[in-house]
Design a protein around this motif. Structure first.
Motif, PDB file in Angstrom:
ATOM      1  N   MET A  14     -22.165  17.132 -15.901  1.00 48.14           N
ATOM      2  CA  MET A  14     -22.377  17.474 -14.551  1.00 48.14           C
ATOM      3  C   MET A  14     -23.417  16.529 -14.073  1.00 48.14           C
ATOM      4  N   THR A  15     -24.517  16.263 -14.863  1.00 51.00           N
ATOM      5  CA  THR A  15     -25.794  15.624 -14.635  1.00 51.00           C
ATOM      6  C   THR A  15     -25.254  13.976 -14.485  1.00 51.00           C
ATOM      7  N   ILE A  16     -24.338  13.508 -15.374  1.00 51.48           N
ATOM      8  CA  ILE A  16     -23.677  12.219 -15.299  1.00 51.48           C
ATOM      9  C   ILE A  16     -22.900  11.941 -14.137  1.00 51.48           C
ATOM     10  N   GLU A  17     -22.145  13.138 -13.776  1.00 52.86           N
ATOM     11  CA  GLU A  17     -21.364  12.796 -12.610  1.00 52.86           C
ATOM     12  C   GLU A  17     -22.224  12.779 -11.112  1.00 52.86           C
ATOM     13  N   LYS A  18     -23.191  13.661 -11.326  1.00 50.43           N
ATOM     14  CA  LYS A  18     -24.145  13.588  -9.906  1.00 50.43           C
ATOM     15  C   LYS A  18     -24.885  12.274  -9.801  1.00 50.43           C
ATOM     16  N   LYS A  19     -25.175  11.759 -11.199  1.00 48.15           N
ATOM     17  CA  LYS A  19     -26.082  10.487 -11.021  1.00 48.15           C
ATOM     18  C   LYS A  19     -24.805   9.316 -10.586  1.00 48.15           C
ATOM     19  N   GLU A  20     -23.820   9.521 -10.967  1.00 50.42           N
ATOM     20  CA  GLU A  20     -22.804   8.438 -10.507  1.00 50.42           C
ATOM     21  C   GLU A  20     -22.450   8.560  -9.297  1.00 50.42           C
ATOM     22  N   MET A  21     -22.518   9.785  -8.476  1.00 48.68           N
ATOM     23  CA  MET A  21     -22.260   9.759  -7.095  1.00 48.68           C
ATOM     24  C   MET A  21     -23.413   9.268  -6.319  1.00 48.68           C
ATOM     25  N   ASN A  23     -25.355   6.726  -7.406  1.00 49.43           N
ATOM     26  CA  ASN A  23     -25.126   5.239  -7.542  1.00 49.43           C
ATOM     27  C   ASN A  23     -24.149   4.796  -6.957  1.00 49.43           C
ATOM     28  N   THR A  24     -22.764   5.770  -6.726  1.00 50.98           N
ATOM     29  CA  THR A  24     -21.855   5.066  -5.899  1.00 50.98           C
ATOM     30  C   THR A  24     -22.257   5.130  -4.490  1.00 50.98           C
ATOM     31  N   ALA A  25     -22.965   5.919  -3.824  1.00 53.15           N
ATOM     32  CA  ALA A  25     -23.345   6.021  -2.635  1.00 53.15           C
ATOM     33  C   ALA A  25     -24.246   4.741  -2.271  1.00 53.15           C
ATOM     34  N   GLU A  26     -25.177   4.510  -3.217  1.00 55.41           N
ATOM     35  CA  GLU A  26     -26.377   3.130  -2.962  1.00 55.41           C
ATOM     36  C   GLU A  26     -25.150   1.831  -3.195  1.00 55.41           C
ATOM     37  N   LYS A  46     -16.847  -0.514   7.153  1.00 53.00           N
ATOM     38  CA  LYS A  46     -16.131   0.461   6.505  1.00 53.00           C
ATOM     39  C   LYS A  46     -16.991   0.907   4.976  1.00 53.00           C
ATOM     40  N   TYR A  47     -17.566  -0.081   4.461  1.00 56.64           N
ATOM     41  CA  TYR A  47     -18.515   0.163   3.285  1.00 56.64           C
ATOM     42  C   TYR A  47     -19.651   1.151   3.771  1.00 56.64           C
ATOM     43  N   PHE A  48     -20.366   0.968   4.855  1.00 60.78           N
ATOM     44  CA  PHE A  48     -21.350   1.697   5.552  1.00 60.78           C
ATOM     45  C   PHE A  48     -20.874   3.110   6.021  1.00 60.78           C
ATOM     46  N   GLU A  54     -20.809   9.847   1.782  1.00 63.37           N
ATOM     47  CA  GLU A  54     -21.368  10.072   0.451  1.00 63.37           C
ATOM     48  C   GLU A  54     -22.753  10.586   0.448  1.00 63.37           C
ATOM     49  N   GLY A  55     -23.228  10.439   1.861  1.00 69.22           N
ATOM     50  CA  GLY A  55     -24.742  11.083   1.755  1.00 69.22           C
ATOM     51  C   GLY A  55     -26.178   9.953   2.126  1.00 69.22           C
TER      52      GLY A  55
END
Length: 143
Positions: A14-21, A23-26, A46-48, A54-55
């Motif tokens: 869950m921690t890894i998934e949260k970090k990936e989210m 990073n994905t937004a950034e 579209k990317y913005f 993604e927050g």
């Protein structure tokens, strides 16, 4: 013992998934900025939009700029204002400062000194570099 190991493993995932989210937004925002800088505004938008979903508050700010200046989308000051407001409410100091300017100058809505002071103070609290002088200016004090 097995239950504890499984719980630890799940928490780790869950921690890894949260970090990936995050990073994905950034990363999505960064890709949008690269496209924007290259002049591919419609792809950047579209990317913005994806990054904003993604927050990522900076994505709201970049989208607002696109709508304000008609980069990749039709110019729409109302949409820009709403996006700046959304970013400001999420704590983005630059968006808070921009809203203070819009409210003080009556851009896209009637001028409202109290709202201008409110948003400028919010930006000031976060250390926005221009907010201190502008706050004093709004208060009618010498800068």
């Amino acid at each position: 013992m097995t239950v504890k190991k499984n719980c630890d493993k799940i928490n780790g995932l869950m921690t890894i998934e949260k970090k990936e989210m995050i990073n994905t937004a950034e990363d999505t925002l960064k890709k949008g900025e690269e496209l924007f800088d290259a002049g591919d505004y419609s792809s950047a938008v579209k990317y913005f939009e994806k990054s904003a979903q993604e927050g990522e508050t900076n994505a709201f700010l970049r989208l607002a700029d696109c709508f304000l200046y008609g980069k990749g989308v039709k110019t729409d000051k109302g949409k820009a204002f709403n996006l700046y407001t959304q970013a400001a409410q999420e704590g983005n100091a630059e968006a808070q400062y921009i809203l203070s300017l819009w409210y003080s100058d009556g851009i896209n809505q009637p001028a409202d000194l109290q709202k201008a002071l409110f948003w400028c103070f919010k930006a000031l609290q976060q250390g926005h570099s221009e907010a201190a002088d502008y706050f004093l200016q709004l208060k009618g004090e010498d800068v």
